[in-house]
Design an enzyme around this catalytic site. Structure first.
Site, PDB file in Angstrom:
ATOM      1  N   TRP A 101       0.826  -1.215   0.000  1.00  0.00           N
ATOM      2  CA  TRP A 101       0.000   0.000   0.000  1.00  0.00           C
ATOM      3  C   TRP A 101       0.854   1.256   0.000  1.00  0.00           C
ATOM      4  O   TRP A 101       0.502   2.260  -0.641  1.00  0.00           O
ATOM      5  CB  TRP A 101      -1.003  -0.024   1.158  1.00  0.00           C
ATOM      6  CG  TRP A 101      -2.075  -1.038   0.893  1.00  0.00           C
ATOM      7  CD1 TRP A 101      -2.289  -2.211   1.550  1.00  0.00           C
ATOM      8  CD2 TRP A 101      -3.057  -0.995  -0.166  1.00  0.00           C
ATOM      9  NE1 TRP A 101      -3.337  -2.895   0.980  1.00  0.00           N
ATOM     10  CE2 TRP A 101      -3.822  -2.174  -0.070  1.00  0.00           C
ATOM     11  CE3 TRP A 101      -3.351  -0.091  -1.179  1.00  0.00           C
ATOM     12  CZ2 TRP A 101      -4.873  -2.467  -0.948  1.00  0.00           C
ATOM     13  CZ3 TRP A 101      -4.397  -0.372  -2.055  1.00  0.00           C
ATOM     14  CH2 TRP A 101      -5.141  -1.543  -1.935  1.00  0.00           C
ATOM     15  N   ASP A 172      -1.144   6.518   6.417  1.00  0.00           N
ATOM     16  CA  ASP A 172      -2.297   5.720   5.999  1.00  0.00           C
ATOM     17  C   ASP A 172      -2.606   4.691   7.087  1.00  0.00           C
ATOM     18  O   ASP A 172      -1.988   3.625   7.133  1.00  0.00           O
ATOM     19  CB  ASP A 172      -1.948   5.028   4.667  1.00  0.00           C
ATOM     20  CG  ASP A 172      -3.037   4.066   4.216  1.00  0.00           C
ATOM     21  OD1 ASP A 172      -4.080   3.968   4.893  1.00  0.00           O
ATOM     22  OD2 ASP A 172      -2.824   3.404   3.176  1.00  0.00           O
ATOM     23  N   LYS A 196     -12.389  -1.450   7.729  1.00  0.00           N
ATOM     24  CA  LYS A 196     -11.678  -2.476   8.506  1.00  0.00           C
ATOM     25  C   LYS A 196     -12.035  -2.345   9.982  1.00  0.00           C
ATOM     26  O   LYS A 196     -12.683  -3.215  10.545  1.00  0.00           O
ATOM     27  CB  LYS A 196     -10.184  -2.378   8.265  1.00  0.00           C
ATOM     28  CG  LYS A 196      -9.820  -2.739   6.806  1.00  0.00           C
ATOM     29  CD  LYS A 196      -8.662  -1.957   6.308  1.00  0.00           C
ATOM     30  CE  LYS A 196      -8.426  -1.967   4.830  1.00  0.00           C
ATOM     31  NZ  LYS A 196      -8.707  -3.135   4.052  1.00  0.00           N
TER      32      LYS A 196
HETATM   33  N1  PLP Z   1      -4.359   1.519   2.355  1.00  0.00           N
HETATM   34  C1  PLP Z   1      -4.409   0.368   3.034  1.00  0.00           C
HETATM   35  C2  PLP Z   1      -3.457   0.152   4.172  1.00  0.00           C
HETATM   36  C3  PLP Z   1      -5.325  -0.617   2.680  1.00  0.00           C
HETATM   37  O1  PLP Z   1      -5.372  -1.775   3.357  1.00  0.00           O
HETATM   38  C4  PLP Z   1      -6.196  -0.388   1.593  1.00  0.00           C
HETATM   39  C5  PLP Z   1      -7.187  -1.401   1.175  1.00  0.00           C
HETATM   40  O2  PLP Z   1      -7.268  -2.491   1.683  1.00  0.00           O
HETATM   41  C6  PLP Z   1      -6.099   0.810   0.918  1.00  0.00           C
HETATM   42  C7  PLP Z   1      -5.174   1.761   1.320  1.00  0.00           C
HETATM   43  C8  PLP Z   1      -6.993   1.124  -0.231  1.00  0.00           C
HETATM   44  O3  PLP Z   1      -8.227   1.460   0.298  1.00  0.00           O
HETATM   45  P1  PLP Z   1      -9.517   1.713  -0.586  1.00  0.00           P
HETATM   46  O4  PLP Z   1      -9.867   0.416  -1.197  1.00  0.00           O
HETATM   47  O5  PLP Z   1     -10.496   2.209   0.428  1.00  0.00           O
HETATM   48  O6  PLP Z   1      -9.166   2.766  -1.592  1.00  0.00           O
END
Ligand code: PLP
Length: 360
Positions: A101, A172, A196
């Site tokens: 991520w 994040d 989550k």
């Molecule tokens: N950041 C993290 C740590 C994630 O686990 C996720 C998705 O699982 C995301 C970003 C992306 O999130 P979204 O699908 O809400 O754009």
């Protein structure tokens, strides 16, 4: 019979919350209508919205010089939102790469700036790990530093508290928010997709220090502009009202559990139990260095991957759902967010021990 959902997201919500939402679904507070059908501008919904924000602030002890925004767009929306709001007149930002991520955030940031990528991935004793923060080489001209404290796919966590002087830290927290106490004052921006630890997908929480407002790029879409969102109490466009209401119920549930400090201890117990079973046997394996093991997302491999399919079939039949690892990593992954009770992890580890006895 009892089903436990180990999905990485959208993840399990607390059973009590779902029950309350079910009871209130068609007749919310005696209005004869659902909360998702009432105007977000009416006093009833504004009451829901304000209470949810206050509960979230209480849970994380958010200082008064931080704004809380309830947005659309998910974690990926913020991969763009962060540079578009924080770059100002700078053209570069530091991005720590600790996993999937964090690397995805870099990819998006490249549309708006030149990220200085700090590769923090290392191997310690043959295990995947992250360089300690003191070894992160920040650049002189960066508008901010971005990192991801919990890599949902890699099962890697960075639990250190950042201490980088005046550098603006953006993080994040999508898969770890509210799982443990957090010193908000060390950050410029904290963001998290809700799906989550907070509630259903479709809602994104942003916590931003107020002196960072007012710097958005001209081309920043209004719905990602922290200043526009803040000036409009997160209602510049129609907010995800039902998700906001459900998040509010989850915040109340968490307060009832004793808040973040109490859930932190339960999360530790759950992680200890699961990693304990993995470490005790040669049948299962986790290849993350103990200091960086995620307490939210636990990837593990079977020594004999030919058994993966039968493990997944049998675990599903036992009510232990969504254990298949991410396609990038393979193997298994158990996501054990706040809403997963200790009994769920106990059921999983009992199953794992029994599976090993039968197939080992
Ligand atoms: N950041 C993290 C740590 C994630 O686990 C996720 C998705 O699982 C995301 C970003 C992306 O999130 P979204 O699908 O809400 O754009």
């Amino acid at each position: 019979s009892q089903v436990y959902n180990f999905s990485s997201g959208p993840a399990m919500l607390p059973a009590e919350v779902l029950k309350q939402a079910q009871q209130e679904l068609v007749d919310w507070q005696g209005l004869g209508t659902s909360v998702m059908e009432i105007s977000h501008r009416g006093k009833e919904f504004i009451g829901v919205a304000e209470e949810a924000e206050q509960d979230f602030r209480d849970l994380l002890q958010i200082p008064s010089n931080y704004k809380v925004l309830f947005c659309h767009g998910g974690g990926r929306g913020q991969f763009a939102g962060v540079p578009l709001n924080l770059l100002g007149d700078k053209t570069s930002a530091d991005y720590v790469d600790g996993g999937y991520w964090a690397a995805s955030a870099v990819k998006e940031a490249k549309k708006y700036c030149t990220p200085n990528v700090i590769d923090a991935k290392v191997t310690v004793d043959g295990l995947r790990a992250i360089k300690p923060m003191r070894e992160w080489q920040l650049s002189d001209n960066a508008a901010y530093l971005h990192y991801c404290p919990n890599e949902t796919i890699d099962g890697i966590a960075i639990e250190e508290t950042p201490d980088f002087g005046d550098a603006i830290v953006a993080a994040d927290f999508s898969s770890t928010i509210l799982s443990r106490p957090l010193d908000v004052s060390r950050y410029g921006v904290i963001y998290a997709g809700a799906q989550k630890n907070i509630g259903p997908a479709g809602l994104t929480l942003v916590v931003v220090r107020e002196d960072l407002l007012g710097k958005a790029h001209n081309a920043c879409p209004s719905i990602l502009d922290y200043t526009v969102l803040n000036d409009n109490d997160s209602m510049f466009n129609t907010p995800p009202t039902f998700a906001w209401y459900l998040a509010g119920l989850v915040f109340k549930w968490l307060k009832k559990q004793g808040g973040v400090a109490a859930i932190d201890q339960i999360n530790q117990q759950k992680a200890d139990l699961l990693y304990g079973v993995i470490d005790k046997s040669d049948f299962y394996r986790n290849d993350v260095s103990p200091a960086n093991r995620s307490r939210m997302n636990v990837p593990f491999q079977l020594a004999d991957s030919a058994l993966d399919k039968v493990f997944l079939e049998e675990s599903f039949a036992a009510g232990l759902h969504a254990l298949k690892g991410h396609r990038v990593v393979g193997g298994m992954r158990a996501s054990i967010y706040n809403a997963m009770p200790l009994a769920g992890v106990q059921a999983l580890t009992d199953f794992m021990v029994d599976f090993e006895r039968r197939h080992g």
